[in-house]
Design an enzyme around this catalytic site. Structure first.
Site, PDB file in Angstrom:
ATOM      1  N   GLU A  42      53.492 -18.905  37.060  1.00 22.20           N
ATOM      2  CA  GLU A  42      53.738 -17.715  36.242  1.00 22.20           C
ATOM      3  C   GLU A  42      55.069 -17.058  36.557  1.00 22.20           C
ATOM      4  O   GLU A  42      55.739 -16.512  35.676  1.00 22.20           O
ATOM      5  CB  GLU A  42      52.605 -16.692  36.429  1.00 22.20           C
ATOM      6  CG  GLU A  42      51.344 -17.006  35.630  1.00 22.20           C
ATOM      7  CD  GLU A  42      50.499 -18.103  36.236  1.00 22.20           C
ATOM      8  OE1 GLU A  42      50.814 -18.545  37.373  1.00 22.20           O
ATOM      9  OE2 GLU A  42      49.529 -18.543  35.593  1.00 22.20           O
ATOM     10  N   HIS A  46      39.538 -11.943  35.496  1.00 25.81           N
ATOM     11  CA  HIS A  46      39.882 -12.498  34.180  1.00 25.81           C
ATOM     12  C   HIS A  46      39.562 -11.492  33.072  1.00 25.81           C
ATOM     13  O   HIS A  46      39.293 -11.891  31.942  1.00 25.81           O
ATOM     14  CB  HIS A  46      39.108 -13.797  33.919  1.00 25.81           C
ATOM     15  CG  HIS A  46      39.648 -15.000  34.632  1.00 25.81           C
ATOM     16  ND1 HIS A  46      39.529 -15.168  35.987  1.00 25.81           N
ATOM     17  CD2 HIS A  46      40.349 -16.084  34.195  1.00 25.81           C
ATOM     18  CE1 HIS A  46      40.101 -16.322  36.344  1.00 25.81           C
ATOM     19  NE2 HIS A  46      40.611 -16.878  35.275  1.00 25.81           N
TER      20      HIS A  46
HETATM   21  C1  TPP Z   1      47.492 -18.034  38.339  1.00 24.64           C
HETATM   22  C2  TPP Z   1      46.635 -18.699  37.351  1.00 24.64           C
HETATM   23  N1  TPP Z   1      47.194 -19.308  36.306  1.00 24.64           N
HETATM   24  C3  TPP Z   1      46.425 -19.934  35.393  1.00 24.64           C
HETATM   25  C4  TPP Z   1      45.068 -19.922  35.506  1.00 24.64           C
HETATM   26  C5  TPP Z   1      44.213 -20.586  34.459  1.00 24.64           C
HETATM   27  N2  TPP Z   1      43.654 -21.804  35.013  1.00 24.64           N
HETATM   28  C6  TPP Z   1      42.434 -21.823  35.561  1.00 24.64           C
HETATM   29  S1  TPP Z   1      42.072 -23.294  36.248  1.00 24.64           S
HETATM   30  C7  TPP Z   1      43.575 -23.923  35.815  1.00 24.64           C
HETATM   31  C8  TPP Z   1      43.907 -25.324  36.189  1.00 24.64           C
HETATM   32  C9  TPP Z   1      44.015 -25.467  37.648  1.00 24.64           C
HETATM   33  O1  TPP Z   1      44.208 -26.784  37.955  1.00 24.64           O
HETATM   34  P1  TPP Z   1      43.997 -27.343  39.421  1.00 24.64           P
HETATM   35  O2  TPP Z   1      44.681 -26.475  40.388  1.00 24.64           O
HETATM   36  O3  TPP Z   1      44.378 -28.767  39.402  1.00 24.64           O
HETATM   37  O4  TPP Z   1      42.446 -27.196  39.717  1.00 24.64           O
HETATM   38  P2  TPP Z   1      41.210 -27.874  38.978  1.00 24.64           P
HETATM   39  O5  TPP Z   1      40.796 -26.909  37.890  1.00 24.64           O
HETATM   40  O6  TPP Z   1      41.659 -29.190  38.454  1.00 24.64           O
HETATM   41  O7  TPP Z   1      40.147 -27.991  39.997  1.00 24.64           O
HETATM   42  C10 TPP Z   1      44.329 -22.991  35.153  1.00 24.64           C
HETATM   43  C11 TPP Z   1      45.675 -23.218  34.618  1.00 24.64           C
HETATM   44  C12 TPP Z   1      44.516 -19.235  36.598  1.00 24.64           C
HETATM   45  N3  TPP Z   1      43.192 -19.137  36.761  1.00 24.64           N
HETATM   46  N4  TPP Z   1      45.317 -18.652  37.510  1.00 24.64           N
END
Ligand code: TPP
Ligand code: TPP
Ligand code: MG
Ligand code: MG
Lengths: 330, 336, 330, 336
Positions: C61, C130
Site C-alpha cells: 500500500e 475491515h
Molecule cells: C495490508 C493489506 N492489504 C491487502 C489486504 C487484502 N488481502 C487479504 S488476504 C490478501 C492476500 C494475501 O496473500 P498471502 O500473503 O499470500 O496470504 P494467503 O492469503 O495466500 O494465505 C490480500 C491482498 C489485506 N488484508 N491487508
C-alpha cells in the site's frame, strides 16, 4: 523553589520508571546515542540501564511501533520514540489496527501497555514535514490515549502515568516546550484523563492543550488588564476527553474559546465545541476557535509566525469577539 | 501436540531436538491436530454455506502441515502470531476448537467473545498474540513478542503468506530482528497466490526465502505439505532462536485447497493445478508416512475418527451457544 | 427510468475517464484480475485499456500511494485502489507528507492529481480491521480532499470530478452501498465541494455522508409520519467542508442532528457541530449526534447491529430528543 | 552540466553513452557544479551560524560527486527526487543557486517562495519532484515518477541515504519497480551514518547494494567520491532504464564532512575518520584527475573562481530579497 526543565522532566520520568519496573524498555532512533536523541532528552539512559533495555534502532518506524505492540502484548512495557510527530503516519497501521484494538477485540484478554513519545508542533522553522501535530489524526481511534503535557511538572507526571497505564498512549511533546522551566511536580503521577483548570475566571473559558495552554495563560494575564477574568483549561489529553471539566467551566462562564495549533476542519477544537453544543448548548452564549489556516505549515519565519496562534493573536481574538459579539470565526 | 511444560530458563538446543526426534507418539499427535484442522475448515465451510458464519472467512485446508509442524518445535508458552487465514495457526498452538468455532459463529463463548471473528482471533493464554487482518501485521507482532521472549527464555513465530513478503512490515521487521538478534522464526506459507494474483507476478526475483539473505538471516525452503520436513526445519530454527542465534526464515511451499475467501471460486487457477496439489495432500502424505513408520492403521483411523467427532461436538456446542448481548456487556475502549 | 448500480457507477466513471484522458492510470491489488477486485467493481477494465494503464500490483500500500504521488507530480493522473479503508493507515505517510503537501509547499508549482478509491464502513461482519471509516483520520490534513458518495449517481459524478481534480482525492465507497441501485446521474460531473440538500424540511436538519445519508432519508420518511419535516443534507465531502449549506439549513430549522458511523470523539460530526456553534450559535436551538460507541467495531452480528447507527436509531433519537428536549447525547 | 535538450522518444543507449564518454568539456562542467555545491554548503553553513538560515539544515559537503556524477547521465527533462540533505541534488539537477539560497533564507524569491525551506525543496521545472524530509520518501517519489517517465521516454532517479534502506519505502518500491520494470535508478548515498548511528549497527547484513539482489535488481557499489566512477555507473544504469531494462541500485560510498545537521558536532566519529575522508575529498580527486587528463590548471582555477563568485552573487541576492508577505499571498490549500 527548584525549577525543572521540560526535557529533564521527561528524562527523569523515563529513568524513574525504568528503575521502578524491570519490564519497561526504551528504544528509538538515536535515543541511546551519547546525545540522547535530536532534542537531547534521553542522554545517559543506556549507560544507566544497559543496552538490553535502552537501545537505538534502525530508521524503521513501522517496525518500531509493531515491535512495541508485540512486546506489550506479551508482558513488556515498551516506551518508544518516534522522533517527530510528522513520522507518526508511518507506523499508523500498528497504532490503529494493532495497539488500539487488542483490548476490545480480544474480549479483554489483555492490552498493549506501550507509550509512543514524539516531538510535535511548529514554531521552529522546521517546515511542513517536521512541525505537525498528529494528535488529531489519532483522536478518533478508540483504544488509543492521546496525551500532550503543557508544563514540566505535567510532563513528568503524565509520562509516568502513561508508562504505568495498561493501554497504548501517544505522548506528544511540543518542541517549543523542551527548554522551558517550571515548578517540580507535587505528586508522583498525574492522571491521564483529567483536564486541569490552570487558571480560574468567570468571564470566558479558554481551552487548549500542550503549548497552546501557555499561550492562553499569557493571554489571560494580558486580558486581566482589560478587566477580563479568563478561566484556562488544559485538556492534557485529546482521548479520553474530559468533557465534564469543560462543561462545568462553560456553565459558569457561558463563553468558550478553543485554541488549536492546527487547522479548524478536522481538528480537536471544532470537535470540542461540538460536544459542548451537544451537551451544554443552553449554557453557551458564545463559542469560537483560534486555529491555523487550512494549509500545510510554511517554513519562512514571516509565514510561520503569521500562521501560528500565540498569546497575542489570542488576546486580539478575545478583544475582537467580546467587543463586537459578532459570530464569525476569529 | 508436542507442547512441553513452560521453561523460563535457556537450554542447550541439542538434547531438546533429539528428544523430540525420537518421540514415537509425537507425529501421531501432530497428525491428529492436522486432521482436526481439516475437519474444522470443512465444518466452517459448511456453516458458511448455511449462513452461520458471517462476513468472510479464509480457509487453510491444504496447508495444515505448516502450523502443526512448526508448533511441534514450540513449547506451550512460546508465542505465535497468525493471519486472517489463521484457524490452523490457532488450533496448532492450542486454541480449543469449540472456542474457535464459536468465535466464527459470533457467539459469546467464542475465544474472543464474538468480538474478533474469523480474521482477528487472539488467544493469549495459548501464546497466540493475534491473527491479523492486515497482511504483514503478524510479522510485527511476533517480532515484538520476541523482545519479550528473549527476556523470558521463549521464542516467537510469525506465520504469514507469500503476498506479505511485499509488505513494509516484512522488510522493516526482518532487519530489526537481525539487528537485535531476536529469537524469532519467520514462517512464510507460500501458497503461490495472494488472493487472485499469482505470487510470481508480484514478487520481484520470485524467490521468497532468498530475501532473508539480504539481511544475512538464515533461510530454508521446505516442502510445506510434509509434516516431517516442516517440523525438522522448524526445530532447527527454534533451536537457533533459543540459543541466541537470532532469526530464521522458513519458506514452506504449500497450497490452499479452497479459494482465497468464501466468495472466491478460484477460477484463475490453471487446469489441473488443484488436482496436482490434492495428490500431495499433507494429510495423505502424513498418513502414509505414519503407516510406513510402523504406526498401526487402527491407531491412525482412531485418531481420524476422534478428530471428526471432536469437531462435530465442537460445532454443535458452538451452535448452541448464545450470541453476546451488547447491553449486558457493552465492552470498553480501555483496560482499567 | 433505467437504474444504475453503485458498483457499476464507479466502474463506468473509471472507464469513461480512462477513455477520455490518456494520462489516467488505474492500479491496485487484484483490481485488474478477472474478478475486478474483491467487490467486483472493476472487471473488464484491463481488457479494455491494456495492462499498461490498468494493472495489478504487489500487496504494498505504501508503494502504491507513493507511486501514485510520484506519477501525479509528473503528468500522470493515477487512480489507485486501497482495498479496504482500514488499510489507509499503511500509506498514510505518502498521503499526508507527499500528496497533500505538494501544491502549497512547492509554492504552487504543481499539484498531485491522484485519486485513492477505498471500500469503507461496517455492517458486513468483517470485523474491526475491515470495517473502519478512515475519513476522520484524514479530515484534518490540509491539501487532501475527502469524498464519500451516498448514491450511484453521486458515485459516478463525484468520481469523475475527483479524477479531473488537480488535487489528491480520497474517495471512500461504503461497502453497504455497492449493490444499491438508483437513478442515472443527470449531469456529467458532481462538484466535490458542494453539500447537497437531498430532502427539504423545516423542523430539523439531519447531516450525514455516505451510507448515513440513506439512513437519514429513510428515517425522515418515517418521521414524516410523526408530522416532522426533516431536511437532510449530504455533505459529500469531509474536506473541503461545505459549511455554508449546513448553516443555511440550520438558520431555517434551528435544530441539527449529525449522524456518523464512527465514534463521537475525534469524529467529523462533533467537528461539524462545533463549526455550527462557532458561526451560527444564535440560530441553534438544539444540536446533537448519533454515532457509535467509543470502541473498535465488533464482529458478532448481535454486537455489530447494536453498534451501528441506522434509520431506526435515528428515528428513536429524534423522537426522544424532540419529545424531551433534554440536552444529553442520544 | 551535461543536460541535453528534452527528447520525447526512446533512443538507443550505446551512441548516447559513447557521445558522453568522449565529450571533453563534460567533466570540467561537472567539476564546476561540484565546486558550486561545495561553495553553496559553506555559504549556508556561514549563514546558519549568523542566524540567517532557520530551523535546521543538512549539509552535503563531501558527497558532491554523487548527485553531479548521476546527473551527468541524465537529460534535463529526466526526474530526480532528493532528501533533506538535498542541496546537491537540486543544484546538480539545475536549480539556480540563488533561488535555492533564497529558499534556505525563507525569502519570497526562493525556489518555493520560502514555503519549503531546506528540507522540502521542489523544483518541477528542473525535474526535481521533491526533496523529502521523511527518510525514504524520495524512493517513492522517483518510483512514481518512473511511471510517468516510462510513458514520456524519460528516466527517474531517487537519491537517499544508507539509513533509508531500512525504511518501508525502500522495500516496497524496489519490489514494485522490478515487478513493473520501471525506468528508475535508485542511488544510495552511503555515508556510513544515519544521524549519530553507524550504518553497520542498524543495517542487517551490512551490505546495502546486496539488498537489491533479493529483487533481482542489478546493483553496483561505487566509490562515491570519484566523479568518473559515479558517472560511469550511472550511465550504465540510466541506459538500462531507457532501454526498458528496468531498475538499478547504485550504492555510492561517500562521507559527509559536517555533522548530521546544524546542531550535531559529530562526536560519535572515531578519531581520524574525518581526516581519512578529507584526504579523499571528491573535489580534490576530481581536480587531480582533470589535470591528469590534460585540462589546464588555469581552466580549473577559472572554474573554481567562477563557482565562488557565482555563489557570492547568489548569496548577496538572496540576502537582499524580501521575506514573503503572508497577507499579500496567503497561500491556498488546493490547486484550482
Ligand atoms: C495490508 C493489506 N492489504 C491487502 C489486504 C487484502 N488481502 C487479504 S488476504 C490478501 C492476500 C494475501 O496473500 P498471502 O500473503 O499470500 O496470504 P494467503 O492469503 O495466500 O494465505 C490480500 C491482498 C489485506 N488484508 N491487508
Ligand atoms: C521517517 C523518518 N525517520 C526519522 C527521521 C529523522 N532523520 C532525519 S535524517 C536521519 C538519518 C538518515 O540517514 P541516512 O538515510 O543515512 O541519510 P543521511 O542523513 O546520512 O544522508 C534521520 C533518522 C526522518 N527524517 N524521517
Ligand atoms: Mg499466498
Ligand atoms: Mg547516511
Amino acid at each position: 523553589m527548584s525549577e525543572l526543565e521540560f526535557r529533564v522532566a521527561i528524562r527523569d520520568a523515563l529513568a524513574e520508571e525504568l528503575e521502578r519496573d524491570e519490564s519497561v524498555l526504551f528504544f528509538g532512533e538515536d535515543v541511546a546515542a551519547e546525545q540522547g536523541g535530536v532534542f537531547a532528552v534521553t542522554p545517559g539512559l543506556q549507560e544507566r540501564f544497559g543496552a538490553n533495555r535502552v537501545f537505538d534502532t534502525p530508521i524503521s518506524e513501522l517496525a518500531l511501533a509493531g515491535a512495541a505492540f508485540g512486546a506489550a502484548a506479551t508482558g513488556t512495557r515498551p516506551v518508544i520514540e518516534i522522533m517527530f510527530g510528522d513520522f507518526m503516519a508511518l507506523p499508523m497501521d500498528s497504532l490503529v489496527n494493532q495497539a488500539a484494538k487488542l483490548w476490545f477485540v480480544s474480549n479483554e484478554q489483555g492490552s498493549a501497555p506501550l507509550v509512543i513519545r514524539s516531538a510535535v508542533g511548529a514554531g521552529g522553522r522546521f517546515g511542513a514535514m517536521h512541525s505537525q501535530n498528529p494528535g488529531t489524526w489519532l483522536q478518533g481511534i478508540p483504544g488509543l490515549k492521546v496525551v500532550a503535557p503543557s508544563s514540566p511538572a505535567d510532563a513528568k507526571g503524565l509520562l509516568k502515568s502513561a508508562i504505568r497505564d495498561d493501554n497504548p498512549v501517544i505522548f506528544l511533546e511540543h518542541k517549543r516546550l523542551y527548554s522551558i522551566k517550571g515548578p517540580e511536580p507535587d505528586s508522583e503521577t498525574v492522571p491521564l484523563e483529567e483536564a486541569a483548570v490552570v487558571r480560574e475566571g468567570g468571564d470566558l473559558t479558554i481551552v487548549s492543550i500542550s503549548k497552546g495552554v501557555r499561550d492562553a495563560l499569557q493571554a489571560a494575564d494580558t486580558l486581566a488588564g482589560d478587566g477580563l477574568e479568563i478561566e484556562v483549561i488544559d485538556l492534557r489529553a485529546l482521548r479520553p476527553l474530559d468533557l465534564a471539566t469543560v462543561l462545568t467551566s462553560v456553565a459558569k462562564t457561558n463563553r468558550v474559546l478553543a485554541v488549536e495549533e492546527g487547522p479548524r476542519v478536522g481538528g480537536w477544537a471544532t470537535g470540542l465545541l461540538g460536544s459542548i453544543a451537544e451537551q451544554g448548548l443552553h449554557d453557551l452564549d458564545d463559542a469560537w476557535i483560534v486555529a491555523t489556516e487550512e494549509t500545510p505549515i510554511p517554513y519562512s519565519p514571516s509565514l510561520e509566525d503569521e500562521f501560528l496562534p500565540n498569546a497575542e493573536t489570542i488576546v486580539e481574538s478575545v478583544r475582537a469577539r467580546l467587543r463586537t459579539g459578532v459570530e464569525t470565526g476569529a | 501436540m508436542s507442547a512441553r511444560p513452560a521453561q523460563e530458563t535457556e537450554r542447550a538446543p541439542e538434547p531438546a531436538g533429539l528428544e523430540r526426534e525420537h518421540d514415537p507418539g509425537a507425529f501421531l499427535d501432530a497428525y491428529a491436530r492436522m486432521v482436526l484442522i481439516r475437519e474444522f475448515e470443512q465444518a466452517i465451510h459448511r456453516l458458511f454455506l448455511k449462513g452461520e458464519v458471517h462476513g468472510t472467512t479464509h480457509l487453510s485446508a491444504g496447508q495444515e502441515a505448516v502450523p502443526v509442524g512448526v508448533c511441534m518445535a514450540l513449547d506451550a508458552d512460546d508465542y505465535v502470531s497468525g493471519t486472517y487465514r489463521g484457524h490452523g495457526h490457532a488450533l496448532a498452538k492450542g486454541t480449543a476448537p469449540e472456542a474457535l468455532a464459536a468465535e466464527m459463529l459470533g457467539r459469546a463463548s467464542g475465544v474472543c467473545g464474538g468480538r474478533a471473528g474469523s480474521m482477528n482471533v487472539v488467544d493469549l493464554e495459548h501464546g497466540l498474540v493475534g491473527c491479523f487482518g492486515i497482511v504483514g501485521g503478524s510479522i510485527a507482532a511476533a517480532t515484538g513478542a520476541a523482545l519479550s521472549a528473549r527476556r523470558q527464555g521463549r521464542v516467537s513465530v510469525a506465520f504469514f503468506g507469500d503476498g506479505a513478503t511485499n509488505q513494509a512490515y516484512f522488510h522493516e521487521c526482518l532487519n530489526f530482528a537481525r539487528v537485535l538478534e531476536l529469537p524469532v522464526v519467520y514462517v512464510c506459507e507460500n501458497n503461490f497466490y495472494g488472493e487472485f494474483t499469482p505470487m510470481e507476478n508480484v514478487t520481484a526475483g520470485g524467490e521468497i526465502a532468498a530475501r532473508a539473505g539480504a539481511y544475512k538471516i538464515p533461510f530454508t525452503v521446505v516442502d510445506g505439505n510434509d509434516l516431517w520436513a516442516v517440523r525438522d526445519a522448524a526445530t532447527e530454527a527454534v533451536e537457533r532462536a533459543r540459543s541466541e542465534g537470532g532469526p530464521t526464515l522458513l519458506e514452506c511451499q504449500t497450497y490452499r485447497h479452497y479459494g482465497h475467501s468464501k466468495s472466491d471460486p478460484a477460477k484463475y487457477r490453471p487446469d489441473d493445478e488443484l488436482e496436482r496439489w490434492l495428490a500431495r495432500d499433507p494429510l495423505t502424505i502424513a498418513r502414509e508416512r505414519l503407516l510406513a513408520d510402523g504406526i498401526g492403521e487402527d491407531e491412525v483411523t482412531a485418531v481420524e475418527t476422534e478428530g471428526r467427532e471432536e469437531m462435530e461436538r465442537a460445532t454443535q456446542a458452538a451452535l448452541a451457544a448464545p450470541y453476546p448481548d451488547p447491553r449486558e456487556r457493552p465492552g470498553s475502549e480501555f483496560s482499567g
